[in-house]
Motif scaffolding. Structure first.
Motif, PDB file in Angstrom:
ATOM      1  N   GLY A  34      -2.756  -3.562 -14.662  1.00 29.22           N
ATOM      2  CA  GLY A  34      -1.421  -3.241 -14.177  1.00 29.22           C
ATOM      3  C   GLY A  34      -0.988  -1.824 -14.478  1.00 29.22           C
ATOM      4  N   SER A  35      -1.906  -0.995 -15.005  1.00 30.11           N
ATOM      5  CA  SER A  35      -1.535   0.369 -15.400  1.00 30.11           C
ATOM      6  C   SER A  35      -1.215   1.259 -14.206  1.00 30.11           C
ATOM      7  N   LYS A  36      -1.672   0.871 -13.012  1.00 27.67           N
ATOM      8  CA  LYS A  36      -1.446   1.692 -11.811  1.00 27.67           C
ATOM      9  C   LYS A  36      -0.490   1.014 -10.835  1.00 27.67           C
ATOM     10  N   ARG A  37       0.325   0.120 -11.354  1.00 30.11           N
ATOM     11  CA  ARG A  37       1.261  -0.598 -10.496  1.00 30.11           C
ATOM     12  C   ARG A  37       2.260   0.351  -9.837  1.00 30.11           C
ATOM     13  N   GLY A  38       2.539   1.469 -10.486  1.00 27.21           N
ATOM     14  CA  GLY A  38       3.462   2.442  -9.919  1.00 27.21           C
ATOM     15  C   GLY A  38       2.835   3.360  -8.893  1.00 27.21           C
ATOM     16  N   LEU A  39       1.558   3.187  -8.615  1.00 24.19           N
ATOM     17  CA  LEU A  39       0.842   4.042  -7.676  1.00 24.19           C
ATOM     18  C   LEU A  39       0.685   3.311  -6.348  1.00 24.19           C
ATOM     19  N   GLY A  40       1.258   3.860  -5.299  1.00 18.96           N
ATOM     20  CA  GLY A  40       1.220   3.206  -3.991  1.00 18.96           C
ATOM     21  C   GLY A  40       2.549   2.529  -3.686  1.00 18.96           C
ATOM     22  N   ARG A  41       2.609   1.866  -2.543  1.00 20.07           N
ATOM     23  CA  ARG A  41       3.828   1.176  -2.142  1.00 20.07           C
ATOM     24  C   ARG A  41       3.949  -0.145  -2.908  1.00 20.07           C
ATOM     25  N   PRO A  42       5.167  -0.529  -3.308  1.00 19.91           N
ATOM     26  CA  PRO A  42       5.343  -1.802  -4.016  1.00 19.91           C
ATOM     27  C   PRO A  42       4.953  -2.982  -3.138  1.00 19.91           C
ATOM     28  N   ILE A  43       4.447  -4.016  -3.778  1.00 18.50           N
ATOM     29  CA  ILE A  43       4.020  -5.217  -3.051  1.00 18.50           C
ATOM     30  C   ILE A  43       5.042  -6.317  -3.281  1.00 18.50           C
ATOM     31  N   ARG A 376       9.641   4.244  -3.136  1.00 16.92           N
ATOM     32  CA  ARG A 376       8.315   3.960  -2.591  1.00 16.92           C
ATOM     33  C   ARG A 376       8.326   2.823  -1.572  1.00 16.92           C
ATOM     34  N   ILE A 377       9.356   1.996  -1.599  1.00 23.09           N
ATOM     35  CA  ILE A 377       9.459   0.919  -0.609  1.00 23.09           C
ATOM     36  C   ILE A 377       9.668   1.492   0.789  1.00 23.09           C
ATOM     37  N   THR A 378      10.479   2.547   0.865  1.00 17.57           N
ATOM     38  CA  THR A 378      10.842   3.092   2.176  1.00 17.57           C
ATOM     39  C   THR A 378      10.071   4.348   2.561  1.00 17.57           C
ATOM     40  N   ALA A 379       9.523   5.059   1.567  1.00 17.89           N
ATOM     41  CA  ALA A 379       8.847   6.328   1.850  1.00 17.89           C
ATOM     42  C   ALA A 379       7.432   6.098   2.370  1.00 17.89           C
ATOM     43  N   GLU A 380       6.918   7.099   3.064  1.00 19.41           N
ATOM     44  CA  GLU A 380       5.499   7.105   3.415  1.00 19.41           C
ATOM     45  C   GLU A 380       4.745   7.669   2.222  1.00 19.41           C
ATOM     46  N   VAL A 381       4.289   6.777   1.357  1.00 15.18           N
ATOM     47  CA  VAL A 381       3.638   7.189   0.112  1.00 15.18           C
ATOM     48  C   VAL A 381       2.345   7.939   0.409  1.00 15.18           C
ATOM     49  N   GLU A 398      -8.550  -6.036   9.082  1.00 12.90           N
ATOM     50  CA  GLU A 398      -8.682  -7.348   9.718  1.00 12.90           C
ATOM     51  C   GLU A 398     -10.055  -7.953   9.507  1.00 12.90           C
ATOM     52  N   SER A 399     -11.085  -7.115   9.446  1.00 12.90           N
ATOM     53  CA  SER A 399     -12.438  -7.647   9.268  1.00 12.90           C
ATOM     54  C   SER A 399     -12.662  -8.168   7.859  1.00 12.90           C
ATOM     55  N   PHE A 400     -12.032  -7.542   6.871  1.00 13.11           N
ATOM     56  CA  PHE A 400     -12.194  -7.996   5.493  1.00 13.11           C
ATOM     57  C   PHE A 400     -11.118  -9.000   5.092  1.00 13.11           C
ATOM     58  N   ASP A 401      -9.912  -8.852   5.633  1.00 13.60           N
ATOM     59  CA  ASP A 401      -8.770  -9.643   5.183  1.00 13.60           C
ATOM     60  C   ASP A 401      -7.911 -10.009   6.392  1.00 13.60           C
ATOM     61  N   PRO A 402      -8.406 -10.902   7.247  1.00 11.61           N
ATOM     62  CA  PRO A 402      -7.731 -11.166   8.529  1.00 11.61           C
ATOM     63  C   PRO A 402      -6.316 -11.715   8.396  1.00 11.61           C
ATOM     64  N   CYS A 403      -6.021 -12.403   7.301  1.00 10.73           N
ATOM     65  CA  CYS A 403      -4.678 -12.962   7.128  1.00 10.73           C
ATOM     66  C   CYS A 403      -3.750 -12.039   6.330  1.00 10.73           C
ATOM     67  N   GLY A 404      -4.283 -10.909   5.884  1.00  8.98           N
ATOM     68  CA  GLY A 404      -3.451  -9.930   5.197  1.00  8.98           C
ATOM     69  C   GLY A 404      -2.868 -10.406   3.887  1.00  8.98           C
ATOM     70  N   ILE A 405      -3.684 -11.046   3.045  1.00  6.30           N
ATOM     71  CA  ILE A 405      -3.157 -11.559   1.776  1.00  6.30           C
ATOM     72  C   ILE A 405      -3.486 -10.681   0.578  1.00  6.30           C
ATOM     73  N   LEU A 406      -4.362  -9.680   0.735  1.00  2.00           N
ATOM     74  CA  LEU A 406      -4.770  -8.849  -0.402  1.00  2.00           C
ATOM     75  C   LEU A 406      -3.962  -7.556  -0.424  1.00  2.00           C
ATOM     76  N   GLY A 409       0.378  -4.090   2.473  1.00  2.00           N
ATOM     77  CA  GLY A 409       1.308  -2.972   2.506  1.00  2.00           C
ATOM     78  C   GLY A 409       1.199  -2.008   1.350  1.00  2.00           C
ATOM     79  N   ARG A 410       0.196  -2.143   0.503  1.00  2.00           N
ATOM     80  CA  ARG A 410       0.068  -1.238  -0.658  1.00  2.00           C
ATOM     81  C   ARG A 410      -0.107   0.210  -0.226  1.00  2.00           C
ATOM     82  N   MET A 411      -0.831   0.416   0.872  1.00  2.00           N
ATOM     83  CA  MET A 411      -1.068   1.774   1.359  1.00  2.00           C
ATOM     84  C   MET A 411      -0.191   2.100   2.564  1.00  2.00           C
ATOM     85  N   TYR A 412      -0.225   1.253   3.569  1.00  2.00           N
ATOM     86  CA  TYR A 412       0.565   1.460   4.780  1.00  2.00           C
ATOM     87  C   TYR A 412       1.170   0.128   5.209  1.00  2.00           C
ATOM     88  N   ALA A 413       2.343   0.169   5.784  1.00  2.00           N
ATOM     89  CA  ALA A 413       2.983  -1.047   6.261  1.00  2.00           C
ATOM     90  C   ALA A 413       2.072  -1.746   7.269  1.00  2.00           C
TER      91      ALA A 413
END
Length: 415
Positions: A34-43, A376-381, A398-406, A409-413
């Protein structure tokens, strides 16, 4: 929102957790320590998949320069073990604990690779991706799989391990990684040049990197940043400091430092301990942490209310981009990677992202590394991608995670 934490202690249990999440339609916040929880968009999710239980070195073949460890293995365990055999992870993995106001040494191997965190030696040794040989993990379908190999000569399947580096856990729950290690240098020295302006400093760094003397670090600290260093010679320089690192066998380092000193006109040479200390500061962005890099002697620390940006740019464009950012914003910054990486700490404003990306133009890209969660919720991180690249990213997701559960939105909405 009540958050449930699932903590597997085996790859099979991690796969079971992903299958459960699929059956429940519950997205997972995939995390190590959890040390990098502040890095990227919040989940926004009610379930955390805690991989810290997947810890331990599986195999360390020092003679073959290969290490295999579970994804949750702390870097604080791996790095000393390598040092005992005079080896290292040559991409110089960052520890961003200081930047986020956390203790050092909390990160994991899986976190370092997933976030693609490489330090000053990236210009000579390559990125985290270049040193990732193999992975084991669970995709978004709940399938356990392997990719890559355990020896440098085996190139079969390398694409999957490299794809995982820098994916921020959005494609696969990593359970085990195999990485390349290299011999650690016997000696290190750093040339210090005082008083250069940005453009002159980048010109010096470019000359050093283009020389035949195998430079492994090239950074420039403007005066306000240099004054925060806990390395006395850097803080006492009284102005901007330009740093050129040379590593290797002792006699070779001595000869190359002498040649570079003559060619560049160095004002001082930092010894082994001073060199290691200053490059650790540069690597970990310690100058912009919430507490001083060093107490006393009038040296101040970073302001943790400032947003911190990582800006990749063509080195020749670095000084221009830096000046444009300073003109538009209340900003402090410094250069790494020979001028190709700018770390900027800017006062929070509504238009800082627009100003920074406007200063860049098409010369590079910018990532928001530290900011409050509501920003970070609203910005383009992460830097906006051209639509063809974004479309490709969606297809890969979609090929690795078709249902989007992993890590949705951490990187892009939507990715």
């Amino acid at each position: 929102m009540t958050v449930t934490t699932v903590k597997p202690d085996s790859a099979v249990q991690a796969a079971d957790a992903v299958r459960w999440a699929l059956s429940e339609g519950t997205p997972l916040d995939v995390a190590g320590s959890g040390s990098k929880r502040g890095l990227g968009r919040p989940i926004q999710t009610a379930c955390t998949l805690d991989l810290s239980g997947l810890s331990g070195v599986v195999a360390y073949e020092a003679e073959e320069l290969v290490l295999t460890a579970r994804a949750g293995t702390p870097m604080a365990e791996i790095l000393p073990m390598l040092a005992e055999r005079r080896q290292q992870l040559a991409f110089e993995p960052q520890d961003l604990g200081a930047l986020f106001g956390q203790p050092e040494g909390q990160g994991t191997l899986g976190g370092v690779i997933s976030c693609g965190l490489a330090g000053p030696r990236r210009i000579s040794a390559g990125s985290a991706r270049d040193h990732t040989l193999g992975i084991e993990g669970v995709n978004g379908r709940g399938d356990l799989y392997k990719g890559g190999g355990k020896v440098v000569k085996n190139v079969t399947g390398y694409d999957v391990p490299k794809l995982m580096a820098g994916s921020f856990g959005t494609l696969t729950v990593l359970t085990e990684l195999t990485v390349k290690v290299l011999p650690a240098p016997e000696d290190v020295r750093t040339l210090l040049l005082a008083g250069r302006e940005d453009a002159g400093a980048v010109a010096v760094l470019t000359a050093a990197l283009q020389s035949p003397y195998d430079v492994s670090g090239a950074a420039h600290l403007p005066a306000a940043v240099a004054a925060r260093s806990h390395v006395r010679a850097v803080a006492a320089a009284g102005g901007a400091v330009t740093l050129v690192r040379v590593e290797g066998f002792g006699p070779s380092v001595t000869a190359r430092v002498a040649a570079l000193t003559e060619e560049l006109g160095a004002d001082a040479v930092l010894d082994r301990d001073e060199s290691r200390a200053v490059w650790k500061e540069v690597r970990d962005v310690a100058y912009f942490g919430p507490s001083p890099a060093s107490a006393g002697e009038g040296r101040g620390g970073g302001d943790d209310s400032r947003h911190v940006w990582k800006i990749s740019v063509q080195p020749s464009e670095g000084p221009r981009v830096a000046e444009s950012i300073r003109w538009a914003l209340d900003a402090e910054l410094y250069f790494d990677w020979g001028g190709g990486l700018i770390w900027a700490a800017v006062a929070p404003t509504a238009d800082s992202a627009t100003a920074i990306r406007g200063a860049l133009g098409t010369a590079g890209h910018a990532t928001l590394v530290r900011a409050p969660e509501d920003v970070r919720i609203t910005a383009e991180v992460f830097h906006p991608l051209p639509e063809p690249v974004m479309a490709l990213s969606r297809r890969v997701k979609e090929s690795f995670d078709p249902c989007g559960i992993l890590n949705p939105g951490r990187m892009y909405a939507g990715v």
